[in-house]
Design a protein around this motif. Structure first.
Motif, PDB file in Angstrom:
ATOM      1  N   SER A 178       0.676   0.167  -1.711  1.00 28.90           N
ATOM      2  CA  SER A 178       1.154  -1.256  -1.199  1.00 28.90           C
ATOM      3  C   SER A 178       2.466  -1.587  -0.841  1.00 28.90           C
ATOM      4  O   SER A 178       3.028  -2.415  -0.959  1.00 28.90           O
ATOM      5  CB  SER A 178       0.494  -2.284  -2.284  1.00 28.90           C
ATOM      6  N   ALA A 179       3.446  -0.515  -0.748  1.00 28.61           N
ATOM      7  CA  ALA A 179       4.820  -0.548  -0.338  1.00 28.61           C
ATOM      8  C   ALA A 179       5.206  -1.137   0.834  1.00 28.61           C
ATOM      9  O   ALA A 179       6.240  -2.003   1.039  1.00 28.61           O
ATOM     10  CB  ALA A 179       5.147   0.916  -0.503  1.00 28.61           C
ATOM     11  N   ASP A 182       6.044  -6.567   0.545  1.00 31.91           N
ATOM     12  CA  ASP A 182       7.271  -7.034  -0.100  1.00 31.91           C
ATOM     13  C   ASP A 182       6.935  -7.800  -1.537  1.00 31.91           C
ATOM     14  O   ASP A 182       5.753  -7.950  -1.598  1.00 31.91           O
ATOM     15  CB  ASP A 182       8.187  -7.813   0.713  1.00 31.91           C
ATOM     16  N   ASN A 197       7.571  -4.916  -5.464  1.00 26.98           N
ATOM     17  CA  ASN A 197       7.492  -3.370  -4.397  1.00 26.98           C
ATOM     18  C   ASN A 197       7.946  -2.367  -5.312  1.00 26.98           C
ATOM     19  O   ASN A 197       8.991  -2.535  -5.672  1.00 26.98           O
ATOM     20  CB  ASN A 197       8.294  -3.963  -3.255  1.00 26.98           C
TER      21      ASN A 197
END
Length: 352
Positions: A178-179, A182, A197
């Motif tokens: 999920s990087a 933000d 993040n």
């Protein structure tokens, strides 16, 4: 799992759990359908509850999504609607938003299980709605009220994550996949969440992220997320929360005095860019001076990595400490969340 148990899961199959598992895996319906040799229409039927899968199909779905078959059993908890505040809806794909919102369900479920066994701090988060048409200093006043409500002393906040957790806000890192999303926050009736993040390993920017998301939780429970006005209000809230006007205005330079700014950065735990933003916002620094300073920031490559002491990001501790109090595997057994996700939710540091 035996064929008999698989049949039990098939009989009690909860379609919303399939939706959750698919979104956690970052899959569209057609991709999951291809993985289990079914049609997208069949997946839609299973998710909507219009049709129950066979025991064999339950096994295939579990394998494709890397979960145990029992994951698809009803959890008995109401799923109240909650608004996730993403920084930009335009730059966040629907697939990424779906994955992020499914992860919120995981965090909420883990929290509910832990709170059956461990007492968490009560939620102390005042709601101060601020509309998109607000033209006064309401965001700043909301930040000052939160500092007062939490009993924070004058000066820099020593640990923003701990301050949030001490007042009932859950703070967790998101999974590495999920990087692209933000930091974001979710206003829930039971317990608000701030999700960080894992790729942003900057101590100073992380603190601003936490303050920014607290701003959303305090001010924007009903506002449409992702628009520039709402994001600017959250930035103003964060600036006042971390650098109160009354305490920092006289300390800010009128020009780009880099040694002085570097000392303020270390003292207040905020980035050089945040200090410049604050100096312009408070009228200490002229617009042209601010623009020139930001040009220097860009030219020297400081937008990506500023000079100064490199500190580890602040670490969440509320969920990790709660897990340490429980017998091994109790959380996994009661939540039925896969171990690899439990490791992320209850970690003190980003899981790479």
């Amino acid at each position: 799992m035996t064929s008999g148990n698989l049949a039990d899961v098939a009989a009690l199959f909860d379609g919303s759990r399939l939706t959750m598992g698919r979104r956690l895996a970052g899959l569209r319906k057609n991709a999951l359908a291809a993985a289990v040799e079914l049609t997208p229409a069949a997946i839609s039927f299973y998710e909507s509850g219009g049709k129950k899968p066979s025991a064999a199909t339950v096994a295939k779905l579990a394998m494709a999504l890397s979960v145990s078959p029992s994951f698809f059993l009803p959890d008995g908890s109401p799923h109240a609607p909650a608004t996730a505040h993403f920084r930009s809806l335009r730059s966040t794909t629907q697939l990424a938003r779906d994955q992020a919102e499914a992860y919120v369900q995981v965090v909420a479920e883990v929290s509910r299980v832990l709170e059956r066994h461990v007492d968490f701090p009560p939620v102390r988060l005042p709601v101060r709605p601020v509309g998109a048409d607000c033209a006064d200093d309401t965001p700043e006043r909301a930040a000052a009220e939160l500092r007062a409500e939490w009993g924070l002393p004058e000066g820099p906040i020593p640990h923003t994550v701990r301050a949030a957790e001490n007042n009932g806000v859950l703070v967790v890192f998101t999974p590495p996949q999920s990087a692209s999303v933000d930091a974001y926050s979710v206003s829930r009736a039971d317990r608000p969440l701030v999700l960080l993040n894992p790729a942003k390993d900057d101590y100073y920017r992380q603190r601003f992220d936490v303050a920014h998301e607290l701003g959303h939780l305090v001010m924007h429970t009903d506002e449409e997320p992702g628009n520039n006005i709402v994001e600017n209000q959250a930035n103003r809230f964060a600036a006042e929360f971390l650098m109160p006007r009354a305490q920092i205005a006289d300390l800010l330079p009128t020009r780009a005095d880099w040694p002085r700014l570097a000392k303020l950065k270390e003292t207040w735990g905020v980035s050089l860019q945040a200090l410049l933003y604050r100096a312009r916002q408070l009228g200490t620094m002229r617009d042209v001076t601010y623009r020139n300073a930001m040009t220097t920031i860009s030219t020297r490559g400081w937008r990506r990595r500023e000079p100064g002491t490199v500190l580890s990001v602040e670490q969440p501790s509320l969920l990790p400490r709660a897990v340490e109090l429980l017998p091994p595997d109790l959380l996994a057994a009661e939540s039925r969340i896969p171990h690899h996700l439990l490791d992320v939710v209850t970690s003190r540091t980003p899981v790479g």
